[in-house]
Design a protein around this motif. Structure first.
Motif, PDB file in Angstrom:
ATOM      1  N   SER A  56      40.175  25.582  29.166  1.00 45.48           N
ATOM      2  CA  SER A  56      41.156  26.061  30.147  1.00 45.48           C
ATOM      3  C   SER A  56      41.999  24.914  30.727  1.00 45.48           C
ATOM      4  CB  SER A  56      40.478  26.857  31.260  1.00 45.48           C
ATOM      5  OG  SER A  56      39.609  26.023  31.955  1.00 45.48           O
ATOM      6  N   GLU A  57      41.446  23.695  30.695  1.00 47.72           N
ATOM      7  CA  GLU A  57      42.207  22.536  31.209  1.00 47.72           C
ATOM      8  C   GLU A  57      42.086  21.413  30.179  1.00 47.72           C
ATOM      9  OE1 GLU A  57      40.114  21.590  34.844  1.00 47.72           O
ATOM     10  OE2 GLU A  57      40.045  23.695  35.363  1.00 47.72           O
ATOM     11  N   PRO A  58      42.826  21.486  29.049  1.00 46.40           N
ATOM     12  CA  PRO A  58      42.624  20.531  27.959  1.00 46.40           C
ATOM     13  C   PRO A  58      42.992  19.095  28.341  1.00 46.40           C
ATOM     14  CG  PRO A  58      43.998  22.395  27.264  1.00 46.40           C
ATOM     15  CD  PRO A  58      43.860  22.478  28.751  1.00 46.40           C
ATOM     16  N   ILE A  59      42.206  18.173  27.799  1.00 44.34           N
ATOM     17  CA  ILE A  59      42.536  16.745  27.872  1.00 44.34           C
ATOM     18  C   ILE A  59      42.298  16.166  26.484  1.00 44.34           C
ATOM     19  CG2 ILE A  59      42.075  16.371  30.327  1.00 44.34           C
ATOM     20  CD1 ILE A  59      39.326  15.253  29.586  1.00 44.34           C
ATOM     21  N   ASP A  60      43.049  15.130  26.123  1.00 45.00           N
ATOM     22  CA  ASP A  60      42.791  14.482  24.837  1.00 45.00           C
ATOM     23  C   ASP A  60      43.406  13.088  24.831  1.00 45.00           C
ATOM     24  OD1 ASP A  60      41.546  14.312  22.422  1.00 45.00           O
ATOM     25  OD2 ASP A  60      42.753  15.832  21.424  1.00 45.00           O
ATOM     26  N   ASP A  93      37.592  16.657  20.559  1.00 45.89           N
ATOM     27  CA  ASP A  93      36.825  17.447  19.584  1.00 45.89           C
ATOM     28  C   ASP A  93      35.628  16.658  19.071  1.00 45.89           C
ATOM     29  OD1 ASP A  93      38.314  19.670  19.784  1.00 45.89           O
ATOM     30  OD2 ASP A  93      39.419  19.417  17.902  1.00 45.89           O
ATOM     31  N   ILE A  94      35.841  15.359  18.826  1.00 45.91           N
ATOM     32  CA  ILE A  94      34.754  14.513  18.316  1.00 45.91           C
ATOM     33  C   ILE A  94      33.639  14.417  19.352  1.00 45.91           C
ATOM     34  CG2 ILE A  94      34.193  12.122  17.679  1.00 45.91           C
ATOM     35  CD1 ILE A  94      37.052  12.050  16.395  1.00 45.91           C
ATOM     36  N   LEU A  95      34.012  14.242  20.608  1.00 47.76           N
ATOM     37  CA  LEU A  95      32.998  14.142  21.667  1.00 47.76           C
ATOM     38  C   LEU A  95      32.234  15.452  21.812  1.00 47.76           C
ATOM     39  CD1 LEU A  95      35.082  12.252  24.387  1.00 47.76           C
ATOM     40  CD2 LEU A  95      33.345  11.266  22.875  1.00 47.76           C
ATOM     41  N   LEU A  96      32.950  16.570  21.808  1.00 47.44           N
ATOM     42  CA  LEU A  96      32.276  17.866  21.991  1.00 47.44           C
ATOM     43  C   LEU A  96      31.389  18.191  20.793  1.00 47.44           C
ATOM     44  CD1 LEU A  96      35.128  19.988  23.649  1.00 47.44           C
ATOM     45  CD2 LEU A  96      33.138  18.953  24.766  1.00 47.44           C
ATOM     46  N   THR A  97      31.845  17.827  19.579  1.00 49.89           N
ATOM     47  CA  THR A  97      31.000  18.040  18.397  1.00 49.89           C
ATOM     48  C   THR A  97      29.759  17.157  18.483  1.00 49.89           C
ATOM     49  OG1 THR A  97      32.947  18.534  17.083  1.00 49.89           O
ATOM     50  CG2 THR A  97      30.965  17.935  15.866  1.00 49.89           C
ATOM     51  N   GLY A  98      29.966  15.894  18.880  1.00 45.49           N
ATOM     52  CA  GLY A  98      28.819  14.997  19.052  1.00 45.49           C
ATOM     53  C   GLY A  98      27.844  15.537  20.089  1.00 45.49           C
ATOM     54  N   LYS A 146      36.217  15.741  32.700  1.00 50.07           N
ATOM     55  CA  LYS A 146      35.837  17.125  32.952  1.00 50.07           C
ATOM     56  C   LYS A 146      34.319  17.178  32.929  1.00 50.07           C
ATOM     57  CE  LYS A 146      40.083  18.524  32.849  1.00 50.07           C
ATOM     58  NZ  LYS A 146      40.731  18.848  34.115  1.00 50.07           N
ATOM     59  N   ARG A 147      33.734  17.879  33.892  1.00 50.18           N
ATOM     60  CA  ARG A 147      32.282  17.969  33.974  1.00 50.18           C
ATOM     61  C   ARG A 147      31.892  19.396  34.347  1.00 50.18           C
ATOM     62  NH1 ARG A 147      30.579  13.280  38.089  1.00 50.18           N
ATOM     63  NH2 ARG A 147      31.854  14.543  39.470  1.00 50.18           N
ATOM     64  N   ALA A 148      30.705  19.809  33.923  1.00 50.22           N
ATOM     65  CA  ALA A 148      30.238  21.144  34.292  1.00 50.22           C
ATOM     66  C   ALA A 148      28.725  21.138  34.366  1.00 50.22           C
ATOM     67  CB  ALA A 148      30.704  22.184  33.273  1.00 50.22           C
ATOM     68  N   GLU A 149      28.193  21.825  35.379  1.00 46.84           N
ATOM     69  CA  GLU A 149      26.740  21.995  35.480  1.00 46.84           C
ATOM     70  C   GLU A 149      26.272  22.933  34.377  1.00 46.84           C
ATOM     71  OE1 GLU A 149      25.470  23.265  39.357  1.00 46.84           O
ATOM     72  OE2 GLU A 149      23.420  23.649  38.680  1.00 46.84           O
ATOM     73  N   GLY A 150      25.051  22.757  33.912  1.00 47.04           N
ATOM     74  CA  GLY A 150      24.471  23.670  32.931  1.00 47.04           C
ATOM     75  C   GLY A 150      24.787  23.251  31.511  1.00 47.04           C
ATOM     76  N   LYS A 151      24.693  24.224  30.622  1.00 48.76           N
ATOM     77  CA  LYS A 151      24.779  23.922  29.195  1.00 48.76           C
ATOM     78  C   LYS A 151      26.186  23.488  28.770  1.00 48.76           C
ATOM     79  CE  LYS A 151      20.861  26.563  27.695  1.00 48.76           C
ATOM     80  NZ  LYS A 151      20.309  27.564  26.826  1.00 48.76           N
ATOM     81  N   LEU A 152      26.227  22.916  27.595  1.00 47.96           N
ATOM     82  CA  LEU A 152      27.481  22.379  27.046  1.00 47.96           C
ATOM     83  C   LEU A 152      28.569  23.448  26.985  1.00 47.96           C
ATOM     84  CD1 LEU A 152      29.007  20.066  25.619  1.00 47.96           C
ATOM     85  CD2 LEU A 152      27.929  20.827  23.473  1.00 47.96           C
ATOM     86  N   ARG A 153      28.174  24.706  26.756  1.00 52.25           N
ATOM     87  CA  ARG A 153      29.203  25.747  26.642  1.00 52.25           C
ATOM     88  C   ARG A 153      30.016  25.870  27.936  1.00 52.25           C
ATOM     89  NH1 ARG A 153      24.499  29.459  26.186  1.00 52.25           N
ATOM     90  NH2 ARG A 153      24.094  30.259  28.252  1.00 52.25           N
ATOM     91  N   ASN A 154      29.419  25.520  29.076  1.00 50.21           N
ATOM     92  CA  ASN A 154      30.171  25.567  30.341  1.00 50.21           C
ATOM     93  C   ASN A 154      31.273  24.509  30.347  1.00 50.21           C
ATOM     94  OD1 ASN A 154      28.335  27.508  31.028  1.00 50.21           O
ATOM     95  ND2 ASN A 154      27.174  26.228  32.438  1.00 50.21           N
ATOM     96  N   LEU A 155      30.945  23.325  29.813  1.00 43.41           N
ATOM     97  CA  LEU A 155      31.958  22.268  29.710  1.00 43.41           C
ATOM     98  C   LEU A 155      33.057  22.674  28.727  1.00 43.41           C
ATOM     99  CD1 LEU A 155      32.968  19.359  30.281  1.00 43.41           C
ATOM    100  CD2 LEU A 155      31.600  18.644  28.301  1.00 43.41           C
ATOM    101  N   VAL A 156      32.645  23.270  27.613  1.00 42.23           N
ATOM    102  CA  VAL A 156      33.636  23.672  26.602  1.00 42.23           C
ATOM    103  C   VAL A 156      34.645  24.642  27.232  1.00 42.23           C
ATOM    104  CG1 VAL A 156      33.949  24.925  24.429  1.00 42.23           C
ATOM    105  CG2 VAL A 156      32.101  23.236  24.652  1.00 42.23           C
ATOM    106  N   VAL A 189      38.182  10.912  29.073  1.00 43.18           N
ATOM    107  CA  VAL A 189      39.115  10.591  27.988  1.00 43.18           C
ATOM    108  C   VAL A 189      40.283   9.816  28.585  1.00 43.18           C
ATOM    109  CG1 VAL A 189      40.685  11.612  26.291  1.00 43.18           C
ATOM    110  CG2 VAL A 189      38.441  12.644  26.675  1.00 43.18           C
ATOM    111  N   LEU A 190      40.743   8.830  27.843  1.00 48.85           N
ATOM    112  CA  LEU A 190      41.948   8.111  28.262  1.00 48.85           C
ATOM    113  C   LEU A 190      43.149   8.875  27.712  1.00 48.85           C
ATOM    114  CD1 LEU A 190      43.041   5.752  29.801  1.00 48.85           C
ATOM    115  CD2 LEU A 190      42.849   4.363  27.740  1.00 48.85           C
ATOM    116  N   THR A 191      43.825   9.623  28.552  1.00 53.39           N
ATOM    117  CA  THR A 191      44.957  10.447  28.147  1.00 53.39           C
ATOM    118  C   THR A 191      46.257   9.719  28.484  1.00 53.39           C
ATOM    119  OG1 THR A 191      45.387  11.585  30.230  1.00 53.39           O
ATOM    120  CG2 THR A 191      43.570  12.445  28.885  1.00 53.39           C
TER     121      THR A 191
END
Ligand code: GLU
Length: 192
Positions: A60-64, A15-20, A45-55, A36-38
């Protein structure tokens, strides 16, 4: 000009990374990614395009985990794509990078001769390979990053994590911004 962020502390880093990254997104819309070190080890997790694609991917595949790095990319070397998205990983190492590594091609050839396989078209991936090569040679994590950074020419900031060193992240900056946020029992790195 990319957005980079790192977190280490007791909280969940995703959450901190995505907010940042949402605050840094103006620095690059080509792709976004986190590592993330889980409890399963280093995951990204990576995605082309805007941040919303990564979100969407992360939803759908959470890591923390308590340690992580993130990136929004403005491509300079290599087209916008998921393969070229940061973080770049080699072995236990993951790297995010803002700026340009001018001598990446000359550094790459000896590593290819030493059987390193490059997956992306970026200048950034060389950093992950150099740090991993140094780790394999027995250097501790900080020493491995420091020695890799000494080989790089250009203006850049990088943030590196190592799955085998779960108590630290390392940042380097050369003529490029990198801000350190010191908290109580937690620390942050960001490109602004
Ligand atoms: N040179 C890196 C890349 O193309 C970072 C780009 C930047 O900082 O804008 O992925």
């Amino acid at each position: 000009m990319c957005g980079i962020v790192g977190y280490i502390g007791p909280k969940g880093s995703t959450d901190i990374l995505l907010t940042g990254l949402s605050k840094l997104e103006y620095r690059g819309y080509d792709s976004a990614g986190i590592a993330v070190l889980t409890e399963n080890g280093l995951e990204s997790k990576r995605a082309e395009g805007k941040l919303r694609n990564l979100v969407k991917v992360v939803q759908s595949e959470p890591i923390d985990g308590h340690l992580g790095i993130g990136h929004t990319r403005w491509a300079t070397h290599g087209r916008p794509s998921e393969t070229n998205a940061h973080p770049h990983r080699v072995g236990s190492i993951a790297v995010v990078h803002n700026g340009i590594i001018e001598n990446h091609l000359e550094l790459k050839n000896p590593l290819i001769d030493a059987c390193h396989v490059f997956e992306s078209e970026t200048d950034t991936e060389i950093v992950a390979h150099l740090v991993w090569r140094n780790r394999e040679a027995g250097q501790d994590f900080v020493e491995a990053v420091r020695n890799a950074a000494l080989e790089l020419h250009g203006a850049f900031s990088i943030v590196v994590m190592d799955a085998d060193t779960p108590d630290r992240i390392v940042g380097v900056r050369v003529a490029s911004p990198l801000v350190l946020g010191v908290g109580e029992g937690e620390n942050f790195l960001a490109s602004d």
